[in-house]
Motif scaffolding. Structure first.
Motif, PDB file in Angstrom:
ATOM      1  N   TRP A 113      20.022  72.906 -26.274  1.00 21.67           N
ATOM      2  CA  TRP A 113      18.706  72.946 -26.913  1.00 21.67           C
ATOM      3  C   TRP A 113      18.601  71.772 -27.870  1.00 21.67           C
ATOM      4  O   TRP A 113      19.275  71.749 -28.902  1.00 21.67           O
ATOM      5  CB  TRP A 113      18.506  74.274 -27.641  1.00 21.67           C
ATOM      6  CG  TRP A 113      18.443  75.434 -26.713  1.00 21.67           C
ATOM      7  CD1 TRP A 113      19.474  76.237 -26.316  1.00 21.67           C
ATOM      8  CD2 TRP A 113      17.287  75.920 -26.034  1.00 21.67           C
ATOM      9  NE1 TRP A 113      19.020  77.187 -25.443  1.00 21.67           N
ATOM     10  CE2 TRP A 113      17.679  77.020 -25.248  1.00 21.67           C
ATOM     11  CE3 TRP A 113      15.949  75.524 -26.021  1.00 21.67           C
ATOM     12  CZ2 TRP A 113      16.792  77.736 -24.466  1.00 21.67           C
ATOM     13  CZ3 TRP A 113      15.052  76.242 -25.230  1.00 21.67           C
ATOM     14  CH2 TRP A 113      15.479  77.338 -24.469  1.00 21.67           C
ATOM     15  N   GLU A 150      11.946  73.598 -20.138  1.00 17.96           N
ATOM     16  CA  GLU A 150      10.889  74.088 -21.018  1.00 17.96           C
ATOM     17  C   GLU A 150      11.050  73.573 -22.445  1.00 17.96           C
ATOM     18  O   GLU A 150      12.154  73.345 -22.915  1.00 17.96           O
ATOM     19  CB  GLU A 150      10.839  75.616 -20.997  1.00 17.96           C
ATOM     20  CG  GLU A 150      12.002  76.313 -21.661  1.00 17.96           C
ATOM     21  CD  GLU A 150      13.192  76.599 -20.756  1.00 17.96           C
ATOM     22  OE1 GLU A 150      14.050  77.401 -21.188  1.00 17.96           O
ATOM     23  OE2 GLU A 150      13.298  76.048 -19.653  1.00 17.96           O
ATOM     24  N   GLU A 152       9.368  73.994 -26.562  1.00 22.41           N
ATOM     25  CA  GLU A 152       8.645  74.909 -27.455  1.00 22.41           C
ATOM     26  C   GLU A 152       8.356  74.183 -28.767  1.00 22.41           C
ATOM     27  O   GLU A 152       9.235  73.518 -29.323  1.00 22.41           O
ATOM     28  CB  GLU A 152       9.525  76.142 -27.714  1.00 22.41           C
ATOM     29  CG  GLU A 152       8.914  77.182 -28.585  1.00 22.41           C
ATOM     30  CD  GLU A 152       9.833  78.390 -28.779  1.00 22.41           C
ATOM     31  OE1 GLU A 152       9.651  79.075 -29.796  1.00 22.41           O
ATOM     32  OE2 GLU A 152      10.713  78.632 -27.938  1.00 22.41           O
ATOM     33  N   LEU A 154       8.013  74.279 -32.565  1.00 23.30           N
ATOM     34  CA  LEU A 154       8.535  75.143 -33.616  1.00 23.30           C
ATOM     35  C   LEU A 154       7.787  74.999 -34.933  1.00 23.30           C
ATOM     36  O   LEU A 154       7.787  75.909 -35.748  1.00 23.30           O
ATOM     37  CB  LEU A 154      10.020  74.858 -33.844  1.00 23.30           C
ATOM     38  CG  LEU A 154      10.921  75.049 -32.625  1.00 23.30           C
ATOM     39  CD1 LEU A 154      12.348  74.610 -32.955  1.00 23.30           C
ATOM     40  CD2 LEU A 154      10.895  76.494 -32.146  1.00 23.30           C
ATOM     41  N   SER A 161       9.914  70.227 -32.426  1.00 22.00           N
ATOM     42  CA  SER A 161       9.979  70.926 -31.143  1.00 22.00           C
ATOM     43  C   SER A 161      11.425  71.080 -30.703  1.00 22.00           C
ATOM     44  O   SER A 161      12.330  70.439 -31.246  1.00 22.00           O
ATOM     45  CB  SER A 161       9.209  70.129 -30.076  1.00 22.00           C
ATOM     46  OG  SER A 161       9.855  68.882 -29.865  1.00 22.00           O
ATOM     47  N   THR A 163      13.634  71.410 -26.901  1.00 20.75           N
ATOM     48  CA  THR A 163      13.580  71.330 -25.443  1.00 20.75           C
ATOM     49  C   THR A 163      14.898  71.817 -24.877  1.00 20.75           C
ATOM     50  O   THR A 163      15.968  71.426 -25.360  1.00 20.75           O
ATOM     51  CB  THR A 163      13.324  69.877 -24.979  1.00 20.75           C
ATOM     52  OG1 THR A 163      12.087  69.441 -25.535  1.00 20.75           O
ATOM     53  CG2 THR A 163      13.278  69.775 -23.460  1.00 20.75           C
TER      54      THR A 163
END
Length: 171
Positions: A113, A150, A152, A154, A161, A163
């Motif tokens: 992540w 994906e 997101e 934050l 963000s 990923t």
């Protein structure tokens, strides 16, 4: 960069959304792996099983400062031996850094992540991976068989963000 030049994560890199994301991942992990400068600084930190990568021992030893910690020298013991010494034989593992610790797992990650805080600058900071800034973190992850999946957001205001970079499955 994941820390300043003193190997400390400055307040400028701490965003509530990112901290919640990180804490949720720690709560799901059976084992936390990090180096001597990395730590999670969370309410349940002391209760989590962990491997602390260090060159100060030959192979494996109990962490004298944490009853749930095991000191691990990757040059002296395989990761699987470290897991066994930590009392963990199943579940997910959260690798929380630093750069050299991340590099140990580049070819083992199923998911990495990658958080980005594009408005924060840390001149002379500690790169997230060996090879940065010559290469971007994305280039390094891709070179190790991971691909961006994906993403997101934050923290919309700060543009923070995360990923998921996942291991490409053979076709």
């Amino acid at each position: 960069m994941l820390a300043d030049a003193r190997h400390v994560m400055p307040e400028a890199l701490k965003f509530p959304g990112d901290q919640r994301f990180f804490l949720a991942a720690l709560e799901r992990a059976a084992l936390i792996v990090h180096g001597r400068h990395s730590y999670e600084d969370q309410p349940n930190s002391a209760r989590r099983k962990r491997l602390v990568a260090t060159r100060s021992i030959a192979a494996l030893a109990p962490d004298p400062s944490n009853r749930n910690g095991t000191l691990w020298n990757p040059a002296g013991a395989a990761f699987e031996q470290g897991c066994k010494a930590a009392g963990v034989d199943a579940g997910s593992v959260a690798i929380i850094g630093g750069p050299e610790v991340f590099a140990l797992f580049f070819d083992r990650f199923d998911t990495f992540w990658l958080s980005r805080a594009p408005q924060v600058r840390l001149p002379d900071g500690e790169p997230c991976f060996p090879g940065v800034p010559e290469h971007t973190p994305e280039q390094i992850l891709a070179a190790h068989g991971l691909r961006a999946c994906e993403a997101e957001m934050l923290d919309e205001a700060a543009g923070v963000s995360v990923t998921a970079w996942r291991r490409a499955t053979p076709s």
